[in-house]
Design a protein around this motif. Structure first.
Motif, PDB file in Angstrom:
ATOM      1  N   VAL A 117       0.839  -1.210   0.000  1.00 51.60           N
ATOM      2  CA  VAL A 117       0.000   0.000   0.000  1.00 51.60           C
ATOM      3  C   VAL A 117       0.871   1.257   0.000  1.00 51.60           C
ATOM      4  O   VAL A 117       0.635   2.198  -0.773  1.00 51.60           O
ATOM      5  N   GLU A 118       1.888   1.270   0.829  1.00 51.85           N
ATOM      6  CA  GLU A 118       2.781   2.436   0.885  1.00 51.85           C
ATOM      7  C   GLU A 118       3.637   2.542  -0.367  1.00 51.85           C
ATOM      8  O   GLU A 118       3.875   3.650  -0.876  1.00 51.85           O
ATOM      9  N   ALA A 119       4.092   1.407  -0.891  1.00 50.49           N
ATOM     10  CA  ALA A 119       4.921   1.418  -2.101  1.00 50.49           C
ATOM     11  C   ALA A 119       4.164   2.007  -3.283  1.00 50.49           C
ATOM     12  O   ALA A 119       4.753   2.715  -4.123  1.00 50.49           O
ATOM     13  N   ARG A 120       2.877   1.733  -3.369  1.00 50.27           N
ATOM     14  CA  ARG A 120       2.083   2.277  -4.473  1.00 50.27           C
ATOM     15  C   ARG A 120       2.020   3.798  -4.410  1.00 50.27           C
ATOM     16  O   ARG A 120       1.975   4.470  -5.457  1.00 50.27           O
ATOM     17  N   VAL A 121       2.032   4.341  -3.210  1.00 46.32           N
ATOM     18  CA  VAL A 121       2.072   5.805  -3.062  1.00 46.32           C
ATOM     19  C   VAL A 121       3.410   6.341  -3.566  1.00 46.32           C
ATOM     20  O   VAL A 121       3.464   7.353  -4.283  1.00 46.32           O
ATOM     21  N   LEU A 122       4.506   5.658  -3.205  1.00 45.37           N
ATOM     22  CA  LEU A 122       5.828   6.078  -3.683  1.00 45.37           C
ATOM     23  C   LEU A 122       5.909   5.993  -5.198  1.00 45.37           C
ATOM     24  O   LEU A 122       6.462   6.883  -5.857  1.00 45.37           O
ATOM     25  N   LEU A 123       5.365   4.923  -5.776  1.00 41.23           N
ATOM     26  CA  LEU A 123       5.381   4.762  -7.229  1.00 41.23           C
ATOM     27  C   LEU A 123       4.536   5.831  -7.916  1.00 41.23           C
ATOM     28  O   LEU A 123       4.926   6.363  -8.965  1.00 41.23           O
ATOM     29  N   ALA A 124       3.394   6.152  -7.318  1.00 42.64           N
ATOM     30  CA  ALA A 124       2.521   7.181  -7.903  1.00 42.64           C
ATOM     31  C   ALA A 124       3.229   8.538  -7.952  1.00 42.64           C
ATOM     32  O   ALA A 124       3.052   9.316  -8.906  1.00 42.64           O
ATOM     33  N   LYS A 125       4.054   8.808  -6.938  1.00 41.80           N
ATOM     34  CA  LYS A 125       4.816  10.062  -6.928  1.00 41.80           C
ATOM     35  C   LYS A 125       5.836  10.098  -8.060  1.00 41.80           C
ATOM     36  O   LYS A 125       6.256  11.179  -8.484  1.00 41.80           O
ATOM     37  N   LYS A 126       6.230   8.915  -8.528  1.00 43.75           N
ATOM     38  CA  LYS A 126       7.148   8.832  -9.667  1.00 43.75           C
ATOM     39  C   LYS A 126       6.404   8.782 -10.993  1.00 43.75           C
ATOM     40  O   LYS A 126       7.006   8.617 -12.062  1.00 43.75           O
ATOM     41  N   GLY A 127       5.077   8.904 -10.926  1.00 45.55           N
ATOM     42  CA  GLY A 127       4.268   8.867 -12.135  1.00 45.55           C
ATOM     43  C   GLY A 127       3.949   7.471 -12.627  1.00 45.55           C
ATOM     44  O   GLY A 127       3.539   7.289 -13.779  1.00 45.55           O
ATOM     45  N   ILE A 128       4.125   6.460 -11.771  1.00 47.20           N
ATOM     46  CA  ILE A 128       3.882   5.064 -12.157  1.00 47.20           C
ATOM     47  C   ILE A 128       2.553   4.615 -11.578  1.00 47.20           C
ATOM     48  O   ILE A 128       2.393   4.497 -10.361  1.00 47.20           O
ATOM     49  N   LYS A 129       1.587   4.383 -12.458  1.00 50.86           N
ATOM     50  CA  LYS A 129       0.272   3.917 -12.024  1.00 50.86           C
ATOM     51  C   LYS A 129       0.299   2.408 -11.797  1.00 50.86           C
ATOM     52  O   LYS A 129       0.862   1.665 -12.605  1.00 50.86           O
ATOM     53  N   THR A 130      -0.330   1.972 -10.736  1.00 46.24           N
ATOM     54  CA  THR A 130      -0.425   0.535 -10.468  1.00 46.24           C
ATOM     55  C   THR A 130      -1.828   0.190  -9.990  1.00 46.24           C
ATOM     56  O   THR A 130      -2.462   0.971  -9.278  1.00 46.24           O
ATOM     57  N   SER A 131      -2.295  -0.974 -10.396  1.00 47.56           N
ATOM     58  CA  SER A 131      -3.481  -1.575  -9.792  1.00 47.56           C
ATOM     59  C   SER A 131      -3.008  -2.607  -8.775  1.00 47.56           C
ATOM     60  O   SER A 131      -1.854  -3.054  -8.812  1.00 47.56           O
ATOM     61  N   TYR A 132      -3.905  -3.015  -7.887  1.00 53.72           N
ATOM     62  CA  TYR A 132      -3.487  -3.919  -6.807  1.00 53.72           C
ATOM     63  C   TYR A 132      -4.586  -4.936  -6.529  1.00 53.72           C
ATOM     64  O   TYR A 132      -5.762  -4.582  -6.438  1.00 53.72           O
ATOM     65  N   MET A 133      -4.183  -6.195  -6.427  1.00 57.39           N
ATOM     66  CA  MET A 133      -5.091  -7.254  -5.994  1.00 57.39           C
ATOM     67  C   MET A 133      -4.455  -7.963  -4.800  1.00 57.39           C
ATOM     68  O   MET A 133      -3.339  -8.472  -4.894  1.00 57.39           O
ATOM     69  N   ARG A 134      -5.190  -8.000  -3.694  1.00 60.57           N
ATOM     70  CA  ARG A 134      -4.721  -8.726  -2.510  1.00 60.57           C
ATOM     71  C   ARG A 134      -5.471 -10.043  -2.413  1.00 60.57           C
ATOM     72  O   ARG A 134      -6.678 -10.065  -2.209  1.00 60.57           O
TER      73      ARG A 134
END
Length: 610
Positions: free
Chosen positions: A522-539
């Motif tokens: 969850v936190e990594a996706r925030v870091l990636l979004a700040k780099k302009g990298i969109k991600t979807s997530y399935m848990r």
């Protein structure tokens, strides 16, 4: 030249911008030094100030006196995953202080005891030397107990430097010692003395402080093993057998604590449950299988080495279709491995445990609240599908303190599954088969021992059998039974907890995770979004995999599977389940015994993308 602060009032230096409610504290002590109470006091006080926190303990698996580290993450945004480094070090262990300080980043701070004989060698770290033994003398304790009180010295100094409220520290100690004044008073004396000393003698030149928030309202702090035990109690468990093993022992201990309170007959004062410590894990599961066959709601708890020993009975319960719940608090393997380090290395062993073609539903909770919920649901599922159900957590979840939403009482009646009563047998005129599939879900009807009807009995055998439980070596009977067991497994796929999805428009990258990796993802996706990298997530929340998993993979060009094991076990299962999509699935795994960090996930994914 090293900066050592110790002689001026504790006022904030104006030269640094304050960092509020966003840092990690690492407390370095020795195993058996009594620091657990002090660390829990800090954690609880911060939590009661409304600040999101989490606590992780890294401790040795063998003897007293070896190094141990406890990390408290304070984060105003609610992130609870482990960080790669800490901004605050409390050094109370002579054996590790030099190495611990070397790991600190410039601008961070270190509180250390004058009893270490340590001389700071860095001028880019702020040091506060404290007379811990002198402060502990104010406790009134003697001998070994006074040594324990030295831990409260760093509690008091840290509280003064950060602004942790004394009233919350006192309340936390009262909670720890269940209100016993004789235990609370010496510790509060030491904390007060340390706070007063720090106020008079220290000049605060670091940037870190805390302020009261309101982000923990309605939340609780609890470890995963206690949550699992509570879930089983509320799910109606009546029998548990276990053998001591790190990190699962406290599941059984918590069961004993809560069952004694909640399952004692008020009239007779006798327990309405049974807990047995077996001679080994094989015997423990054997007892559970016997109890499940007799109609009890039965469970055991263990870790990887215990799972290995349980293989024979797990296969037997699968084939004879006897309900059982196995809570596996995973640790680092193989063999004895690292008993006090975390891992997710038992995915494949649990899923396929037993020789021949056997498969077991596995529940994969990703929050402490889900551990509670899945624990009671596991008892329902075991009886509904008449099979062993594995609840997989790990040491990070099981033995560490987590914030959690409060638990919800089970929202349904206990599900005993397909059980025939004497009245049912009269209606059927005895025309039933224990292993007969009458409605297409692969699950047969069963009777419980003691059912008052002459045709209730059947022979429970681990050999080949017909649908009426009679012995058979006929190929058609064996294949028919195997096909029915597969239908039952497919039926479970539709009933087990579905994955949690966050689909992002335009995201080419998907991330799949499970279990205790969720906070870091969850936190990594925030870091990636700040780099302009969109991600979807399935848990993922269960095995066998939901039908929605293939749709998620199809929706993304690349899917990274985050897990804590060396062989990328979940990645293998995903490729096995969706072979036509295997080229889209990439492993993102690490297995060093420590919980994953958001930075590692973010940086590793970016490297793979590059």
């Amino acid at each position: 030249m090293a900066v050592e602060v110790q002689t001026k009032p504790a006022t904030q230096s104006p030269s640094r911008e304050p960092i509020v409610n966003d840092f990690s504290i690492t407390i370095a002590t020795k195993n058996g030094s009594g620091s657990q109470t002090a660390n829990a006091t800090i954690l609880r006080a911060l939590f009661k100030m409304g600040i999101p926190v989490s606590g992780k303990n890294i401790f040795p698996s063998n003897i007293q006196g070896l190094p141990t580290w406890y990390t408290i993450r304070v984060n105003k945004d609610g992130f609870t995953a482990r960080k790669d480094e800490s901004e605050i070090l409390i050094a109370m262990n002579k054996a590790t202080v030099i190495e611990d300080v070397q790991k600190m980043k410039p601008g961070t701070m270190c509180i250390y005891s004058d009893g270490l004989g340590y001389t700071p060698q860095r001028d880019d770290v702020i040091f506060y030397k404290i007379p811990a033994a002198k402060m502990a003398a104010t406790s009134g304790l003697e001998g070994k107990l006074r040594g324990y009180a030295e831990n409260m010295a760093y509690v008091g100094v840290l509280a003064n430097l950060l602004g942790i409220e004394y009233v919350e520290l006192e309340a936390a100690l009262s909670h720890q010692f269940k209100g016993k004044a004789k235990a609370v008073e010496p510790n509060t004396k030491t904390i007060k003395a340390a706070m007063e000393w720090a106020k008079a003698e220290l000049t605060k030149t670091d940037s870190y402080r805390v302020e009261r928030m309101d982000k923990t309202t309605g939340m609780i702090t609890i470890d995963g093993n206690t949550a699992a035990a509570l879930g089983a109690v509320y799910g109606g468990v009546t029998f548990a057998a276990w053998y001591p093993i790190t990190p699962a022992t406290s599941v059984a201990e918590a069961l004993g604590y809560y069952l004694k309170q909640l399952r004692t007959d008020p009239a007779t004062q006798k327990p309405t449950y049974s807990i047995i410590q077996a001679e080994d894990e094989l015997a423990a599961l054997g007892m559970v299988v016997g109890a499940g066959w007799a109609g009890a709601r039965a469970m055991t708890s263990t870790s990887g080495p215990g799972i290995s020993l349980m293989a024979e009975f797990a296969g037997y319960a699968y084939f004879t279709e006897i309900p059982a719940v196995i809570v596996n608090v995973q640790r680092m393997g193989p063999s004895t491995g690292l008993p006090t380090r975390t891992s997710q290395g038992d995915i494949l062993p649990c899923y396929f445990l037993g020789h021949g073609d056997s498969k077991h539903p596995c529940l994969l909770p990703g929050t402490i609240k889900e551990i509670f919920e899945f624990s009671w649901r596991a008892l329902d599922l075991a009886e509904r599908f008449q099979t062993p159900i594995f609840l997989l957590t790990d040491l990070d979840f099981g033995m560490n303190q987590w914030m959690s939403e409060s638990f919800d009482y089970p929202d349904r009646e206990i599900d005993r599954g397909k059980v025939l009563t004497a009245e049912d047998l009269v209606r059927l005129k005895g025309n039933w088969g224990r292993y007969r599939d009458v409605d297409g879900d692969g699950i047969g009807w069963r009777t419980l021992p003691g059912t008052d009807h002459p045709l209730a009995a059947y022979f429970t055998r681990g050999t080949g059998h017909t649908d009426r439980a009679t012995y058979s070596e006929k190929p058609e009977d064996w294949e028919g039974n195997s096909e029915r067991l597969n239908r039952k497994f497919e039926s479970a796929r539709k009933v087990l907890p579905a994955p949690v999805e966050d689909q992002v428009d335009g995201a080419e990258i998907g991330i799949i995770g499970f279990g205790s990796t969720d906070p870091a993802i969850v936190e990594a996706r925030v870091l990636l979004a700040k780099k302009g990298i969109k991600t979807s997530y399935m848990r993922l929340r269960a095995l066998p995999l939901s039908e929605s998993v293939s749709s998620f993979i199809r929706a993304h060009e690349r899917v990274y599977v985050v897990e804590m094991n060396t062989d990328a076990q979940m990645t293998q299962l995903l490729r096995l389940d969706t072979p036509e999509l295997a080229a889209r699935i990439f492993q993102l795994n690490k297995n060093d015994g420590l919980p994953l960090t958001a930075r590692w996930i973010s940086e590793s994914l970016q490297k793979m993308e590059a």
